[in-house]
Write an enzyme that holds these catalytic residues in place. Structure first.
Site: not given
Ligand code: RIB
Ligand code: CA
Length: 311
Positions: A12, A17, A126, A241-242
């Protein structure tokens, strides 16, 4: 030579991402079968355009992009605009995206890939789990061909969208519940792990030193991302994160996991969308996931930067 892991990457975009796409497309350890897009950080038209923008900018023309589901299964739609901006990928100026989406929906693509696979396919999710849940409930028999679902989502501890819930789960808790209940091997890479992937000034310096067009674009994206995390969470070194999910598929050593029961709280109220992780097995309920508990951050950044260097 270790066999490539066949991966469908569900995204997303979203700044992190975007970096996950760049990493997955560059790695020789992965056979990236396709990029499926879901609404999450922004609405579906925007997340789809962003996937096209990233693939255009990086010259990723041999991997199909498939547009997926535009709204959660049950709840109202929420977005991550406060972090990712009005476009979902604010910061850089992108040239017109010439990489188009394929003329097949994301769920249809997932099902076709899974049905035709002669061995297991890994789903790296993700974003919110809407596409993945719809695929598995529409054709449950394909579960036999799902090697593993590795999810960026959830948290053993505090949330990041609400006090209790992480964004990807909170954006579609019912979909997440369905995925955790399918009996397919699920690995949850939650905030407990991704918070250790801090984008520090030293990391930004290492990116700057690589100095190719993709790392320059990544720097622009992360500059914006760092600014919104500072404003929203007062964090100087925000989590990336991803890409943690993709790095884990490249080298399992990068994340230590523990098997445990995970339940998604579907009750309306302050815990809606919380991932209840039974670390000590107190519930006696069947274990249904491996949950990330530790990131080897040095290895993570080595995997990411060495792959971005290839562009
Ligand atoms: O909480 C982090 C997640 O939420 C990650 O995947 C970021 O891209 C959002 O989608
Ligand atoms: Ca994401």
């Amino acid at each position: 030579m270790k066999e490539e892991t066949k991966v469908i990457l569900d995204v997303d975009p979203g700044h992190d991402d975007a970096v996950a796409i760049l990493l997955a497309a560059a790695s020789e350890s992965l056979d990236l079968r396709g990029i499926t897009v879901v609404a999450g950080n922004q609405t579906l038209p925007k997340t789809t355009l962003n996937a096209r923008r990233i693939c255009t900018a990086a010259g990723i023309t041999d991997v199909g992009i498939y547009e997926g589901t535009g709204s959660p299964l049950v709840r109202d739609q929420v977005t991550g605009e406060f972090i990712h901006g009005g476009s979902g990928l604010d910061g850089p100026e992108f040239s017109p995206a010439y990489v188009e989406v394929r003329d097949k929906g994301a769920v249809d693509f997932m099902l076709d890939e899974l049905m035709e696979a002669d061995d297991g396919i890994t789903i790296a999710a993700v974003g919110p789990l809407t596409n993945v849940a719809l695929a598995l409930i529409r054709e449950p028999q394909v579960k036999a061909n799902v090697e593993e679902i590795v999810v960026m989502g959830g948290s053993m501890g505090i949330g990041n969208y609400t006090a209790a819930a992480e964004f990807n789960i909170f954006a579609d808790p019912e979909a997440a519940h369905l995925v955790f209940e399918t009996g397919v091997p699920v690995t949850m890479v939650g905030l407990d792990v991704t918070r250790q992937a801090e984008i520090t000034p030293a990391i930004m310096k290492r990116l700057r030193e690589i100095g190719n067009r993709v790392t320059d674009l990544t720097l622009e994206m992360l500059d914006y991302y760092r600014s919104t995390y500072k404003r929203a969470f007062d964090l100087d070194n925000p989590p990336l994160h991803d890409p943690c999910v993709v790095a884990y598929l490249i080298d399992r050593e990068v994340i230590t996991t523990k098997a445990m029961r995970v339940d998604v709280d579907l009750n309306s109220g302050i815990d809606y969308g919380r991932t209840v992780c039974d670390y000590y097995g107190r519930s006696g309920r069947e274990v249904n996931a491996k949950v990330g508990i530790e990131l080897s951050s040095e290895l993570f950044w080595e995997i990411l930067l060495s792959n971005l260097e290839k562009y």
